[in-house]
Design a protein around this motif. Structure first.
Motif, PDB file in Angstrom:
ATOM      1  N   ASP A 161       0.838  -1.196   0.000  1.00 24.63           N
ATOM      2  CA  ASP A 161       0.000   0.000   0.000  1.00 24.63           C
ATOM      3  C   ASP A 161       0.872   1.246   0.000  1.00 24.63           C
ATOM      4  OD1 ASP A 161      -2.570  -1.065  -0.072  1.00 24.63           O
ATOM      5  OD2 ASP A 161      -2.485  -1.552   2.055  1.00 24.63           O
ATOM      6  N   LEU A 162       0.381   2.257  -0.672  1.00 24.89           N
ATOM      7  CA  LEU A 162       1.095   3.527  -0.723  1.00 24.89           C
ATOM      8  C   LEU A 162       1.507   3.991   0.682  1.00 24.89           C
ATOM      9  CD1 LEU A 162       2.065   6.030  -2.204  1.00 24.89           C
ATOM     10  CD2 LEU A 162      -0.298   6.877  -2.200  1.00 24.89           C
ATOM     11  N   ALA A 163       0.594   3.843   1.658  1.00 29.69           N
ATOM     12  CA  ALA A 163       0.854   4.332   3.018  1.00 29.69           C
ATOM     13  C   ALA A 163       2.060   3.647   3.668  1.00 29.69           C
ATOM     14  CB  ALA A 163      -0.394   4.126   3.881  1.00 29.69           C
ATOM     15  N   ASP A 164       2.385   2.429   3.206  1.00 29.73           N
ATOM     16  CA  ASP A 164       3.490   1.672   3.824  1.00 29.73           C
ATOM     17  C   ASP A 164       4.733   1.623   2.946  1.00 29.73           C
ATOM     18  OD1 ASP A 164       1.602   0.974   5.805  1.00 29.73           O
ATOM     19  OD2 ASP A 164       0.894  -0.701   4.571  1.00 29.73           O
ATOM     20  N   ALA A 165       4.685   2.265   1.784  1.00 35.66           N
ATOM     21  CA  ALA A 165       5.728   2.043   0.783  1.00 35.66           C
ATOM     22  C   ALA A 165       7.057   2.729   1.117  1.00 35.66           C
ATOM     23  CB  ALA A 165       5.235   2.509  -0.590  1.00 35.66           C
ATOM     24  N   ALA A 166       7.024   3.876   1.792  1.00 33.11           N
ATOM     25  CA  ALA A 166       8.260   4.658   1.962  1.00 33.11           C
ATOM     26  C   ALA A 166       9.378   3.877   2.657  1.00 33.11           C
ATOM     27  CB  ALA A 166       7.956   5.973   2.680  1.00 33.11           C
ATOM     28  N   PRO A 167       9.112   3.239   3.815  1.00 35.63           N
ATOM     29  CA  PRO A 167      10.216   2.505   4.457  1.00 35.63           C
ATOM     30  C   PRO A 167      10.778   1.388   3.563  1.00 35.63           C
ATOM     31  CG  PRO A 167       8.288   2.641   5.932  1.00 35.63           C
ATOM     32  CD  PRO A 167       7.872   3.202   4.614  1.00 35.63           C
ATOM     33  N   LEU A 168       9.899   0.722   2.806  1.00 39.06           N
ATOM     34  CA  LEU A 168      10.382  -0.369   1.946  1.00 39.06           C
ATOM     35  C   LEU A 168      11.225   0.191   0.795  1.00 39.06           C
ATOM     36  CD1 LEU A 168      10.453  -3.387   1.348  1.00 39.06           C
ATOM     37  CD2 LEU A 168       8.310  -3.123   0.054  1.00 39.06           C
ATOM     38  N   LEU A 169      10.795   1.295   0.216  1.00 46.41           N
ATOM     39  CA  LEU A 169      11.591   1.918  -0.854  1.00 46.41           C
ATOM     40  C   LEU A 169      12.958   2.359  -0.324  1.00 46.41           C
ATOM     41  CD1 LEU A 169       8.812   3.974  -2.649  1.00 46.41           C
ATOM     42  CD2 LEU A 169      10.290   2.275  -3.764  1.00 46.41           C
ATOM     43  N   GLN A 170      12.966   2.938   0.866  1.00 49.92           N
ATOM     44  CA  GLN A 170      14.233   3.408   1.432  1.00 49.92           C
ATOM     45  C   GLN A 170      15.162   2.243   1.750  1.00 49.92           C
ATOM     46  OE1 GLN A 170      12.348   5.564   4.557  1.00 49.92           O
ATOM     47  NE2 GLN A 170      12.026   7.409   3.315  1.00 49.92           N
ATOM     48  N   ALA A 171      14.615   1.178   2.294  1.00 48.20           N
ATOM     49  CA  ALA A 171      15.446   0.013   2.615  1.00 48.20           C
ATOM     50  C   ALA A 171      15.961  -0.647   1.336  1.00 48.20           C
ATOM     51  CB  ALA A 171      14.636  -0.989   3.439  1.00 48.20           C
ATOM     52  N   THR A 172      15.100  -0.741   0.326  1.00 51.46           N
ATOM     53  CA  THR A 172      15.502  -1.381  -0.938  1.00 51.46           C
ATOM     54  C   THR A 172      16.614  -0.580  -1.607  1.00 51.46           C
ATOM     55  OG1 THR A 172      13.242  -2.214  -1.181  1.00 51.46           O
ATOM     56  CG2 THR A 172      14.630  -2.275  -3.140  1.00 51.46           C
ATOM     57  N   ARG A 173      16.509   0.759  -1.523  1.00 48.79           N
ATOM     58  CA  ARG A 173      17.531   1.632  -2.120  1.00 48.79           C
ATOM     59  C   ARG A 173      18.941   1.272  -1.626  1.00 48.79           C
ATOM     60  NH1 ARG A 173      18.104   4.651  -6.572  1.00 48.79           N
ATOM     61  NH2 ARG A 173      19.743   3.088  -6.595  1.00 48.79           N
ATOM     62  N   GLN A 174      19.040   0.818  -0.369  1.00 44.92           N
ATOM     63  CA  GLN A 174      20.344   0.489   0.223  1.00 44.92           C
ATOM     64  C   GLN A 174      20.978  -0.762  -0.393  1.00 44.92           C
ATOM     65  OE1 GLN A 174      21.411   2.722   2.548  1.00 44.92           O
ATOM     66  NE2 GLN A 174      19.436   3.682   2.068  1.00 44.92           N
ATOM     67  N   HIS A 175      20.177  -1.568  -1.083  1.00 41.66           N
ATOM     68  CA  HIS A 175      20.682  -2.876  -1.511  1.00 41.66           C
ATOM     69  C   HIS A 175      20.728  -3.055  -3.016  1.00 41.66           C
ATOM     70  CE1 HIS A 175      20.794  -4.441   2.561  1.00 41.66           C
ATOM     71  NE2 HIS A 175      19.618  -3.863   2.754  1.00 41.66           N
ATOM     72  N   CYS A 176      20.469  -1.995  -3.771  1.00 47.03           N
ATOM     73  CA  CYS A 176      20.396  -2.212  -5.212  1.00 47.03           C
ATOM     74  C   CYS A 176      21.253  -1.216  -5.970  1.00 47.03           C
ATOM     75  CB  CYS A 176      18.945  -2.135  -5.700  1.00 47.03           C
ATOM     76  SG  CYS A 176      18.155  -0.564  -5.395  1.00 47.03           S
ATOM     77  N   ASP A 177      21.546  -1.590  -7.213  1.00 50.31           N
ATOM     78  CA  ASP A 177      22.206  -0.669  -8.129  1.00 50.31           C
ATOM     79  C   ASP A 177      21.156   0.266  -8.724  1.00 50.31           C
ATOM     80  OD1 ASP A 177      24.105   0.468  -9.819  1.00 50.31           O
ATOM     81  OD2 ASP A 177      23.661  -0.971 -11.404  1.00 50.31           O
ATOM     82  N   ALA A 178      20.053  -0.323  -9.209  1.00 51.51           N
ATOM     83  CA  ALA A 178      18.946   0.480  -9.746  1.00 51.51           C
ATOM     84  C   ALA A 178      17.675   0.164  -8.959  1.00 51.51           C
ATOM     85  CB  ALA A 178      18.736   0.172 -11.224  1.00 51.51           C
ATOM     86  N   LEU A 179      16.978   1.222  -8.548  1.00 48.64           N
ATOM     87  CA  LEU A 179      15.723   1.062  -7.809  1.00 48.64           C
ATOM     88  C   LEU A 179      14.557   1.354  -8.747  1.00 48.64           C
ATOM     89  CD1 LEU A 179      14.090   0.745  -5.123  1.00 48.64           C
ATOM     90  CD2 LEU A 179      14.346   3.216  -4.818  1.00 48.64           C
ATOM     91  N   GLY A 180      13.576   0.464  -8.723  1.00 46.64           N
ATOM     92  CA  GLY A 180      12.400   0.685  -9.557  1.00 46.64           C
ATOM     93  C   GLY A 180      11.116   0.610  -8.763  1.00 46.64           C
ATOM     94  N   ILE A 181      10.059   1.109  -9.371  1.00 46.99           N
ATOM     95  CA  ILE A 181       8.710   0.917  -8.840  1.00 46.99           C
ATOM     96  C   ILE A 181       7.897   0.273  -9.958  1.00 46.99           C
ATOM     97  CG2 ILE A 181       6.623   2.003  -7.926  1.00 46.99           C
ATOM     98  CD1 ILE A 181       8.289   4.208  -6.773  1.00 46.99           C
ATOM     99  N   CYS A 182       7.170  -0.796  -9.608  1.00 49.46           N
ATOM    100  CA  CYS A 182       6.318  -1.451 -10.613  1.00 49.46           C
ATOM    101  C   CYS A 182       4.912  -1.598 -10.056  1.00 49.46           C
ATOM    102  CB  CYS A 182       6.897  -2.796 -11.023  1.00 49.46           C
ATOM    103  SG  CYS A 182       7.050  -3.996  -9.689  1.00 49.46           S
ATOM    104  N   PHE A 183       3.997  -1.872 -10.943  1.00 46.58           N
ATOM    105  CA  PHE A 183       2.601  -2.101 -10.539  1.00 46.58           C
ATOM    106  C   PHE A 183       1.924  -2.874 -11.657  1.00 46.58           C
ATOM    107  CE2 PHE A 183       2.777   2.231 -12.455  1.00 46.58           C
ATOM    108  CZ  PHE A 183       1.918   2.058 -13.532  1.00 46.58           C
ATOM    109  N   HIS A 184       0.700  -3.321 -11.405  1.00 45.76           N
ATOM    110  CA  HIS A 184      -0.096  -3.942 -12.474  1.00 45.76           C
ATOM    111  C   HIS A 184      -1.519  -3.431 -12.326  1.00 45.76           C
ATOM    112  CE1 HIS A 184      -1.805  -6.625 -15.354  1.00 45.76           C
ATOM    113  NE2 HIS A 184      -0.683  -7.275 -15.545  1.00 45.76           N
ATOM    114  N   VAL A 185      -2.032  -2.804 -13.375  1.00 51.05           N
ATOM    115  CA  VAL A 185      -3.356  -2.171 -13.281  1.00 51.05           C
ATOM    116  C   VAL A 185      -4.506  -3.169 -13.462  1.00 51.05           C
ATOM    117  CG1 VAL A 185      -2.502   0.062 -14.085  1.00 51.05           C
ATOM    118  CG2 VAL A 185      -3.422  -1.589 -15.753  1.00 51.05           C
TER     119      VAL A 185
END
Ligand SMILES: *Cc1c(COP(=O)(O)O)cnc(C)c1O
Length: 401
Positions: A161-185
């Protein structure tokens, strides 16, 4: 391989007792070239829609270089069929062994996730034997978005959920070369607006997390044409997506990706079935819910049909189908429009079954055998031929449900 001109030639030649899959390589090639040339970014084929090796090779030969795989079996299949392809493991819930094999043996560098646990799993499974973490990962956080503009929802199972996404995005940023966001409509999105609302959520997620995002992956959902479902031209989708992508708070070098399944392969196949019995307006045919017609039964999807007989004289009437198994659920309510005097022994071609058709077949009840042949004629409908009436300018616009 012998190429038949069309379905009726197959019936004349084989009088088949089992269903026959008709493949149209030219139609898949045309769809691949369209996405490769016109989508303003990278198109990866979602293999689950139809994993046929022939199809994978056609798409590769016509400009599709990236493949969205969801299981280790799909990773192995694509790697052995198109050895130089780029594979992206886009199932947000994977086993540690599948991740490790994909990364260490098959060169997969791109993975999706929607939880901290999956992030930890990916980081551990891609480390080397000394425990040194990989520094070449592309990690895409799957965001939950609305399926309100699509015919088949993909909104409830995956995505943070959008409301919970920030901590996960920040943590993922620490472990990757390229950070992406994906979704499926959701599958079969009937309006480009489906992607607008999703990209607005991406914007909010980036703003909230304050991270640098290198990849925006708009997923699948690109439509095909079915009875009662006439989408706007795909160019409209591409234009709207491109505009909203360009306006996101991302760097100039950020990449735009998409993951079409249905749109790349729906036109690839149709199916010949035979009527084994008629009861009023119900036809008992030899494929169904446990075969290539899963969606016709389980979500009442409508497919175009035509009778392959030239001695039928009555006007069209509405029919429902029963499949061959002994299960009451093996029922497809349609309605399917066929000549009123169709009867047992007659053959029918069912169109637009290249996506989520043959891929769904099971051997339940001893059915499920189907030969595949090539045909040279056009699919019953096409988004790519350029001769389809644009629903925006016709006066009986299909509602955008
Ligand atoms: C199923 C799926 C696709 C393909 O969806 P279509 O609606 O067929 O385009 C793409 N990405 C993911 C992650 C999927 O699960």
């Amino acid at each position: 391989m012998h190429i038949y001109p069309e379905a009726s030639a197959v019936v004349r030649d084989l009088s088949p007792d089992d269903p026959v899959i008709l493949n149209r390589p030219h139609a898949a090639a045309r769809a691949a070239r369209f996405f490769a040339q016109k989508f303003p970014g990278t198109s990866m084929y979602a293999v689950k829609a139809n994993p046929s090796p022939d199809l994978l090779q056609i798409l590769w030969a016509n400009g599709i270089t990236h493949f969205d795989v969801a299981s280790i079996a799909e990773v192995r299949l694509v790697r052995s069929t198109v050895p130089d392809a780029t594979l992206c493991f886009m199932h947000p819930v994977k086993t540690a062994r599948a991740i490790a094999e994909a990364y260490h043996q098959h060169g997969v560098r791109t993975f999706s996730l929607d939880t901290m646990e999956e992030l930890e799993k990916i980081v551990a499974a891609t480390a080397d034997e000394n425990g040194t973490q990989a520094d070449d990962l592309n990690l895409l956080v799957r965001l939950r978005v609305s399926s309100d503009y699509s015919e088949l929802s993909l909104a409830s199972k995956f995505g943070i959920d959008l409301a919970d996404a920030a901590p996960l995005l920040q943590a993922t940023r620490q472990h990757c070369d390229a950070l992406g966001i994906c979704f499926h409509v959701g599958s079969q999105a009937m309006t480009p607006f489906a992607y607008v609302q999703a990209l607005e959520r991406v914007r909010a997620a980036i703003a909230e997390a304050a991270v640098t995002v290198d990849i925006v992956d708009v997923g699948g959902g690109f439509p095909s044409v079915y009875p009662g479902m006439e989408p706007p031209p795909l160019e409209d989708y591409f234009g709207v997506i491109h505009r909203h992508f360009e306006n996101l708070p991302i760097s100039y070098s950020a990449e735009l990706w998409c993951e079409p399944g249905r749109a790349l392969c729906a036109e690839y196949s149709s199916l010949i079935v035979r009527v084994e019995k008629r009861r009023g307006d119900e036809l008992y045919i030899n494929d169904g819910a446990y075969g290539a017609l899963f969606d016709a039964a389980h979500v009442a999807w409508r497919f175009p049909v035509r009778a392959l007989e030239d001695d039928l004289v009555e006007g069209e009437a509405d029919f429902a189908f029963y499949g061959p198994t002994c299960d009451d659920a093996d029922f497809m309510k349609g309605p399917f429009m066929l000549p009123g005097d169709i009867q047992a022994g007659d053959y029918i071609e069912i169109g637009m079954l290249g996506a989520y058709g043959a891929a769904m077949k099971t051997a339940f009840n001893g059915f499920g055998t189907a030969e595949a042949v090539h045909v040279a004629d056009e699919p019953m409908e096409s988004l790519y031929r350029g001769d389809r009436a644009d629903p925006r300018v016709s006066d009986n616009v299909v509602s955008l449900r």
